[in-house]
Write a protein that holds these residues in place. Structure first.
Motif, short mmCIF file in Angstrom:
data_model
loop_
_atom_site.label_atom_id
_atom_site.label_comp_id
_atom_site.label_asym_id
_atom_site.label_seq_id
_atom_site.Cartn_x
_atom_site.Cartn_y
_atom_site.Cartn_z
N ILE A 27 -0.44 23.78 75.00
CA ILE A 27 0.71 24.12 76.01
C ILE A 27 0.85 23.10 76.99
CG2 ILE A 27 1.40 25.79 77.61
CD1 ILE A 27 0.28 27.90 75.71
N ASP A 28 -0.22 22.48 77.79
CA ASP A 28 -0.17 21.56 78.76
C ASP A 28 0.62 20.21 78.01
OD1 ASP A 28 -0.96 23.05 80.98
OD2 ASP A 28 -3.15 22.39 80.68
N ARG A 29 0.07 19.99 77.06
CA ARG A 29 0.81 18.48 76.22
C ARG A 29 2.21 18.71 75.91
NH1 ARG A 29 -4.43 18.78 73.93
NH2 ARG A 29 -3.45 19.59 71.89
N GLU A 30 2.68 20.14 75.58
CA GLU A 30 4.00 20.48 75.02
C GLU A 30 4.72 20.29 76.28
OE1 GLU A 30 6.84 21.48 72.22
OE2 GLU A 30 4.62 20.95 72.13
N GLN A 31 4.30 20.80 77.35
CA GLN A 31 5.13 20.94 78.79
C GLN A 31 5.41 19.75 79.35
OE1 GLN A 31 2.65 24.11 80.64
NE2 GLN A 31 4.46 25.59 80.60
N ASN A 32 4.44 19.00 79.53
CA ASN A 32 4.43 17.60 80.02
C ASN A 32 4.81 16.41 79.18
OD1 ASN A 32 3.65 18.62 82.70
ND2 ASN A 32 1.48 18.88 81.53
N ARG A 33 5.06 16.77 77.79
CA ARG A 33 5.32 15.63 76.75
C ARG A 33 4.02 14.61 76.94
NH1 ARG A 33 7.57 11.78 74.37
NH2 ARG A 33 8.81 12.20 72.36
N THR A 34 2.91 15.19 76.99
CA THR A 34 1.87 14.17 76.87
C THR A 34 1.32 13.69 75.57
OG1 THR A 34 0.88 15.21 79.05
CG2 THR A 34 -0.74 13.86 77.90
N LEU A 35 1.53 12.44 75.24
CA LEU A 35 1.13 12.24 73.81
C LEU A 35 -0.46 12.38 73.57
CD1 LEU A 35 3.02 8.72 73.32
CD2 LEU A 35 3.54 10.99 72.52
N ALA A 36 -0.71 12.87 72.02
CA ALA A 36 -1.85 13.59 71.80
C ALA A 36 -3.22 12.48 71.66
CB ALA A 36 -1.79 14.33 70.76
N HIS A 37 -3.22 11.26 72.29
CA HIS A 37 -4.02 10.49 72.16
C HIS A 37 -5.58 10.77 72.48
CE1 HIS A 37 -1.30 6.82 71.94
NE2 HIS A 37 -0.90 7.39 73.05
N GLU A 38 -5.91 11.78 73.20
CA GLU A 38 -7.28 12.17 73.38
C GLU A 38 -7.61 13.13 72.08
OE1 GLU A 38 -10.12 13.43 76.90
OE2 GLU A 38 -7.95 14.53 76.77
N PRO A 39 -6.80 14.13 71.60
CA PRO A 39 -7.01 14.87 70.51
C PRO A 39 -7.14 13.95 69.34
CG PRO A 39 -5.49 15.98 71.91
CD PRO A 39 -5.69 14.86 72.48
N VAL A 40 -6.48 13.02 68.92
CA VAL A 40 -6.52 12.16 67.87
C VAL A 40 -7.91 11.30 67.86
CG1 VAL A 40 -5.62 9.87 66.69
CG2 VAL A 40 -4.23 11.77 67.67
N GLN A 41 -8.28 11.06 69.16
CA GLN A 41 -9.48 10.31 69.26
C GLN A 41 -10.73 11.31 68.84
OE1 GLN A 41 -10.31 6.87 69.75
NE2 GLN A 41 -8.10 6.76 69.46
N TRP A 42 -10.54 12.57 69.35
CA TRP A 42 -11.56 13.67 69.10
C TRP A 42 -11.88 13.78 67.34
CZ3 TRP A 42 -9.26 17.64 72.74
CH2 TRP A 42 -9.81 17.35 74.14
#
Length: 419
Positions: free
Chosen positions: A27-42
């Motif tokens: 939800i935080d990524r969606e609200q702030n349009r934060t690209l998912a670099h960290e989850p992809v690295q995980w």
């Protein structure tokens, strides 16, 4: 490394905590349009991105049903992530379909080490036009890649990009490093859903390409009847949609359990005890079950075809059948996911529309995924196949006379007059 095949229980235990961590930040990524670099690295660090790579190259070697079950769970955690990795997983499958062991060894060992591959194939212009050109560079003896692609989903997150290019009369697939000089990746995707997939523009300005980076030459106009890649790519979308229906059910239950008042009822009246709320949640659970079951059935068909291919007895009809099955599944899963993501709001009043909850992301994301492939055209293709015996897309590659002959033969088989 264990020599025993990974079981579904092993995989659930291995990835459930990671999926929970991804979901917590969605939800935080969606609200702030934060690209998912960290989850992809995980996902890369966990080995998720190499699960379909055979063990002999260092991967997990899991089956297609196991893979799509996990992809559905990832879609429930954050539907952006399966789509970010869709081209990457397609690249693996395409290498597995191929018979060039040198290419498999070169690229699948890289994937097993955590490297990922994006795609630059689609353009804003006519879908039959390929504007990216590959030409020999006389100064270096290598090739030079120039042009631009849009809808390059996942490439912003990737180490490599698979590019559809051409040189004169031949269509070519080349792989270049995403950080190579002359490669520019832009996050200019402006869709109202799947906002974090970075499905924007990739430009190539004099990118030097070595001979070994050319992985295939082909004619785009020629029909391909020995591949299940169309069905595979569609199943990735369907698994993502099935994940969204699971997320809808999860979020509906969480919303109801936290409420103390049913919409329109004054005073204290727990929604947990409201039979109408029960009915809505029951419908959502049923839709989640249905979409997940359809994906499981389709993935089992893909696995059987993969095994038949490996055994050397897959037929043209087998490939056509799995395409038709994927097209049928597409009609139902899209419809049911969009129903679920709309019905979700019936569990609450205006508070369910709060921006803080981002419940609308489920419909927006599902609608965008559903728009990536022409469902109406594919529904027509299914009908045409059953009525006239014409395989999907075959009408675009056969001369008119051949189409007519195929149609007449199909009618004759049905005992109809062809006069």
């Amino acid at each position: 490394m264990t020599t025993q095949p990974l079981t579904s229980a092993d995989l659930d235990a291995r990835f459930s905590e990671l999926f929970d961590r991804i979901a917590q930040g969605s939800i935080d990524r969606e609200q702030n349009r934060t690209l998912a670099h960290e989850p992809v690295q995980w996902l890369k660090a966990s080995g998720f991105t190499s699960l379909r790579v055979p063990r002999r190259y260092g991967g997990g070697g899991i089956t297609l049903p196991q893979f799509f079950a996990l992809l559905t769970q990832l879609g429930a955690a954050d539907s952006n992530l399966p789509q970010i990795l869709r081209a990457h997983f397609g690249f693996i499958e395409y290498r597995l379909e191929g018979r060039d062991e040198t290419l498999r060894e070169r690229w699948l060992t890289r994937v097993a080490k955590g490297e990922t591959v994006g795609a630059a194939t689609s353009e804003r212009s006519n879908s039959t036009h390929n504007s990216v050109a590959l030409a020999r560079d006389d100064a270096t003896g290598r090739f030079r890649l120039d042009g631009e692609k849009y809808y390059s989903t996942g490439t912003l997150y990737a180490d490599w990009v698979s590019v559809a290019a051409h040189d004169a009369d031949t269509d070519i697939n080349v792989i270049v490093a995403t950080h190579a000089p002359g490669v520019t990746r832009s996050d200019d995707w402006d869709g109202f859903g799947q906002r974090l997939t970075a499905s924007g523009t990739t430009r190539f300005d004099g990118v030097l390409v070595a001979e070994e980076q050319i992985v295939s030459r082909y004619k785009a106009s020629e029909p391909r009847r020995d591949s299940f890649m169309t069905a595979f790519f569609q199943t990735v979308h369907l698994a993502t949609l099935a994940g969204i229906t699971q997320a809808v059910q999860r979020d509906a239950v969480a919303f109801v359990q936290a409420r103390t008042r049913t919409f329109g009822v004054p005073g204290r009246s727990s929604p947990r005890d409201n039979p109408l709320v029960h009915r809505v949640v029951g419908r959502l659970a049923s839709l989640a079950y249905s979409t997940q079951s359809i994906v499981a059935s389709l993935s089992a068909s893909l696995q059987r075809l993969r095994e038949a291919r490996q055994a050397g007895h897959a037929t043209t009809d087998d490939y056509i059948a799995v395409d038709i099955e994927a097209y049928k599944a597409q009609q139902i899963v899209i419809e049911q996911t969009l129903e679920a993501s709309t019905l979700l709001f019936e569990v609450g009043g205006a508070s369910a529309t709060s921006e803080a909850r981002q419940l609308d992301r489920h419909w927006r994301n599902a609608r965008v995924i559903a728009s990536h492939n022409p469902a109406t055209q594919r529904e027509a293709a299914v009908g045409r196949y059953h009525v006239n015996g014409i395989a999907p897309d075959e009408r675009f590659s056969l001369p008119h006379e051949a189409q007519a002959a195929r149609t007449d033969a199909a009618r004759a088989d049905l005992g109809e007059s062809v006069q």
